[in-house]
Design an enzyme around this catalytic site. Structure first.
Site, PDB file in Angstrom:
ATOM      1  CE1 TYR A  83      -4.171  -1.676   0.417  1.00 40.82           C
ATOM      2  CE2 TYR A  83      -3.008  -2.995   2.052  1.00 40.82           C
ATOM      3  CZ  TYR A  83      -4.101  -2.788   1.231  1.00 40.82           C
ATOM      4  OH  TYR A  83      -5.128  -3.695   1.230  1.00 40.82           O
ATOM      5  CB  THR A  84       2.099   3.787  -1.689  1.00 40.73           C
ATOM      6  OG1 THR A  84       2.897   4.935  -1.365  1.00 40.73           O
ATOM      7  CG2 THR A  84       1.482   3.980  -3.064  1.00 40.73           C
ATOM      8  CE1 TYR A  85      -3.062  10.611   0.790  1.00 41.07           C
ATOM      9  CE2 TYR A  85      -0.854  11.545   0.785  1.00 41.07           C
ATOM     10  CZ  TYR A  85      -2.232  11.704   0.747  1.00 41.07           C
ATOM     11  OH  TYR A  85      -2.755  12.966   0.653  1.00 41.07           O
ATOM     12  CB  ALA A 151       6.991   5.169  -2.842  1.00 39.64           C
ATOM     13  CB  ILE A 152      10.492   2.506  -6.430  1.00 38.90           C
ATOM     14  CG1 ILE A 152      11.542   3.593  -6.198  1.00 38.90           C
ATOM     15  CG2 ILE A 152      10.643   1.878  -7.819  1.00 38.90           C
ATOM     16  CD1 ILE A 152      11.632   4.643  -7.242  1.00 38.90           C
ATOM     17  N   GLY A 164       5.831   3.910 -11.683  1.00 39.27           N
ATOM     18  CA  GLY A 164       7.131   4.565 -11.571  1.00 39.27           C
ATOM     19  C   GLY A 164       7.493   4.930 -10.153  1.00 39.27           C
ATOM     20  CB  CYS A 182       6.246   0.511   1.160  1.00 39.43           C
ATOM     21  SG  CYS A 182       6.002   1.800  -0.068  1.00 39.43           S
TER      22      CYS A 182
END
Length: 223
Positions: A83-85, A151-152, A164, A182
């Site tokens: 998960y990311t924001y 983040a990647i 990306g 993450c």
């Protein structure tokens, strides 16, 4: 409004940047369409700089227990990671390149992408690095602890890349509290603003474009 021009370092690549936030689902649909067109030989490669309205996205390794208290929509996506924001003040770079013509090396692509972000942060006098076993871009927070600033998350389909990176310019860092970013709970997140830097999204885009030639050259080992 979108601003589009050919990338000076490689005129085969379209460089696009959006001033207003683009809804995540809209951007995902456009990426999927361009990915297919590039693979079919009917579309140009694209580097797209943008931001999203507040949203959480789930990568292919997302684990439900990492959803703490989501305040916004949670959207599943085909990128790698957990998960990311995403939200205003965070710059997103969607990279749609044909690796069949740029080395066919997915690991090399991710490494070059990380290096591009790290080199650009250095232009703003922010030292950052990769960390073994932890995906993303890391730096020292204001208290001296290690924190994530970028983040990647990528996907490769028919040798054409999607998704990306994201870099925290000046987002609301409290919004990261709805998830375990993450999947890494023992480290925090930071931003250029938190580090005392006043950087606009336009300044960030310009710095990344100046560095784009080095990133593309790294894909084929021609740096």
């Amino acid at each position: 409004m979108s601003h589009i021009h050919a990338l000076e370092a490689d005129t085969n690549v379209e460089w696009r940047h959006d001033a207003a936030p683009v809804p995540y689902r809209t951007a995902l649909m456009e990426q999927e369409e361009r990915n297919a067109a590039i693979a079919a030989g009917t579309g140009r490669e694209l580097i797209w700089m943008l931001e999203h309205p507040p949203v959480y996205t789930a990568g292919t390794s997302a684990s439900f227990e990492d959803l703490r208290n989501p305040q916004f929509d949670v959207i599943e996506t085909g990128r790698g990671g957990r998960y990311t924001y995403h939200g205003p003040g965070q710059r997103i770079g969607y990279i749609l390149l044909n690796l069949a013509e740029r080395g066919r090396d997915v690991r090399g692509f991710v490494h070059a992408l990380e290096g591009w972000v790290i080199d650009t942060l250095a232009d703003f006098e922010v030292k950052s690095w990769r960390a073994e076993g932890r995906i993303g871009i890391w730096t020292r927070d204001i208290d001296g602890s290690e924190a994530k600033i970028g983040a990647i998350g990528v996907r490769v389909r028919k040798w054409v890349t999607m998704h990306g990176f994201s870099v925290n310019i000046a987002p609301n860092l409290d919004h990261f509290g709805g998830i375990v970013p993450c999947g890494i709970s023992e480290f925090g997140v930071t931003s250029l603003e938190r580090l005392g830097l006043d950087v606009s999204l336009e300044q960030w885009d310009e710095a990344m474009e100046r560095r784009a030639g080095g990133f593309l050259a790294a894909l084929t080992g021609k740096e």
